[in-house]
Write a protein that holds these residues in place. Structure first.
Motif, PDB file in Angstrom:
ATOM      1  N   MET B   1       0.843  -1.203   0.000  1.00 15.31           N
ATOM      2  CA  MET B   1       0.000   0.000   0.000  1.00 15.31           C
ATOM      3  C   MET B   1       0.864   1.234   0.000  1.00 15.31           C
ATOM      4  O   MET B   1       1.995   1.207   0.423  1.00 15.31           O
ATOM      5  N   ASP B   3       0.791   3.801   1.828  1.00 16.64           N
ATOM      6  CA  ASP B   3       1.220   4.278   3.144  1.00 16.64           C
ATOM      7  C   ASP B   3       2.575   3.722   3.512  1.00 16.64           C
ATOM      8  O   ASP B   3       3.398   4.391   4.107  1.00 16.64           O
ATOM      9  N   GLU B   4       2.750   2.443   3.155  1.00 15.90           N
ATOM     10  CA  GLU B   4       3.999   1.802   3.535  1.00 15.90           C
ATOM     11  C   GLU B   4       5.182   2.469   2.908  1.00 15.90           C
ATOM     12  O   GLU B   4       6.202   2.695   3.544  1.00 15.90           O
ATOM     13  N   LEU B  47       0.976   3.877  19.463  1.00 16.23           N
ATOM     14  CA  LEU B  47       0.346   2.867  18.620  1.00 16.23           C
ATOM     15  C   LEU B  47      -0.341   1.789  19.438  1.00 16.23           C
ATOM     16  O   LEU B  47      -1.454   1.375  19.134  1.00 16.23           O
ATOM     17  N   ARG B  50      -3.702   2.700  20.706  1.00 16.15           N
ATOM     18  CA  ARG B  50      -4.787   2.673  19.748  1.00 16.15           C
ATOM     19  C   ARG B  50      -5.180   1.250  19.389  1.00 16.15           C
ATOM     20  O   ARG B  50      -6.335   0.941  19.159  1.00 16.15           O
ATOM     21  N   PHE B  51      -4.185   0.361  19.333  1.00  9.07           N
ATOM     22  CA  PHE B  51      -4.504  -1.003  18.915  1.00  9.07           C
ATOM     23  C   PHE B  51      -5.232  -1.790  19.978  1.00  9.07           C
ATOM     24  O   PHE B  51      -5.984  -2.699  19.679  1.00  9.07           O
ATOM     25  N   SER B  75      -0.124  -5.004  11.798  1.00  9.85           N
ATOM     26  CA  SER B  75      -0.606  -3.661  11.467  1.00  9.85           C
ATOM     27  C   SER B  75       0.528  -2.721  11.126  1.00  9.85           C
ATOM     28  O   SER B  75       0.339  -1.801  10.354  1.00  9.85           O
ATOM     29  N   VAL B  76       1.703  -2.971  11.644  1.00  9.74           N
ATOM     30  CA  VAL B  76       2.808  -2.061  11.331  1.00  9.74           C
ATOM     31  C   VAL B  76       3.525  -2.489  10.062  1.00  9.74           C
ATOM     32  O   VAL B  76       3.813  -1.676   9.192  1.00  9.74           O
ATOM     33  N   LYS B  78       2.637  -5.278   8.011  1.00  9.81           N
ATOM     34  CA  LYS B  78       1.804  -6.047   7.077  1.00  9.81           C
ATOM     35  C   LYS B  78       2.175  -7.526   7.026  1.00  9.81           C
ATOM     36  O   LYS B  78       1.871  -8.204   6.056  1.00  9.81           O
TER      37      LYS B  78
END
Lengths: 166, 150
Positions: B1, B3-4, B47, B50-51, B75-76, B78
């Motif tokens: 993605m 974002d990565e 992080l 939130r997780f 999540s960080v 993938k």
């Protein structure tokens, strides 16, 4: 995973504020880092989006706003042209994801351009497609303005100047 | 993605910038690694908050480590951690055979001496996450052959 990016960016700015006393230095540093990221990001962008060559400054700015910003930050800024010559544009962001976790700038950092990285990125990316431009923040929500506005001024390319002289 | 790619570029740029500043000033390499690690620490704390907002309470240390290996890492980065080993006395080894931040760098022994710089942030990330879950820890990284790391 955008949260990771936003949080990392925040930690970066905090660290830079510790390292540099003057706001201008932090701004310059962010801009420089943004530039280095921009010249690489453009490859990634072109590979992912496979857009065709843009034929005008206005098309380029639209591309940045509607495709690039959407792809990387998930927002689409509004574009407005602010000069008759057709080389000055503004990207207006109602929502800036980079400041999602920031409430306000601390009092002693009043002239910090928190998102200066963005300016550097745009400038670097444009330069890699042979478009020289100046990119700065015209308005900043964190400093009390209503919206965040990034101004892009396309500078004349070197070849244009040569033709004009002949 | 996309974002990565953005995070990867930002991370690499941060490492480059901190080391550039160190070369010009009097700071030695050790300080840069510490700075990167503390940045990772702050991010990790944020992080993990939130997780784990909606997840159930963790039963024990092993449970927390499994969470880090599966959900947090996914999540960080993938993907999950490939291998988790423990001596049941407080030492855990997480092995990632294709560590996202190193895959672009090399596929073997080239540039091995630069690898630790790129792992400092992630070590901080893990330490921050653990600290917010109530575990004090020391996190170190070891790279023998890119892009795998422990």
């Amino acid at each position: 995973s955008r949260e990771l990016f936003v949080l990392t960016y925040g930690a970066l700015v905090a660290q830079l504020c510790k390292d540099y006393e003057k706001d201008e230095d932090v701004n310059t540093c962010l801009d420089r880092m943004g530039y280095a990221i921009g010249i690489r990001l453009i490859d990634d962008f072109l590979a992912r989006s496979a857009v065709k060559r843009c034929r005008s400054y206005s098309e380029t700015t639209d591309m940045i706003a509607q495709v690039a910003f959407k792809m990387y930050l998930g927002v689409t800024p509004r574009v407005s042209c602010s000069s008759a010559a057709g080389n000055e544009f503004s990207l207006i962001l109602d929502k800036n994801p980079l400041v999602d976790f920031v409430e306000e700038l601390p009092a002693e950092r009043a002239s910090l351009c928190y998102c200066n990285l963005l300016c550097g990125v745009i400038r670097g990316a444009l330069e890699m497609v042979h478009l020289a431009a100046e990119v700065t923040f015209l308005q900043d929500r964190l400093k009390g303005d209503a919206v965040t506005e990034i101004g892009i001024t396309f500078l004349r390319k070197a070849e244009d100047r040569k033709y004009k002289r002949n | 993605m996309a974002d990565e790619a953005l995070f990867l570029l930002l991370h690499n740029e941060m490492v480059a910038e901190l080391y550039r500043a160190a070369e010009q000033g009097e700071g030695e390499n050790g300080r840069c690694t510490t700075k990167l690690e503390s940045m990772g620490f702050r991010v990790g704390q944020g992080l993990i908050e939130r997780f784990t907002k909606d997840t159930a309470r963790f039963k024990d240390e092993l449970d927390i480590m499994k969470f880090i290996c599966k959900d947090f890492w996914t999540s960080v980065f993938k993907k999950q951690i490939d291998n988790l080993r423990t001596n049941h006395q407080g030492i855990y080894v997480l092995q990632d055979n294709k560590f996202r931040l190193l895959t672009q760098m090399s596929a073997g022994k080239q540039y091995l001496e630069h690898a630790p710089k790129y792992l400092a942030f992630t070590c901080g990330l893990i330490r921050g996450g653990l600290s917010n879950l109530g575990i004090k820890s020391i996190v170190t990284a070891e790279v023998s052959s890119m892009p795998a790391c422990k």
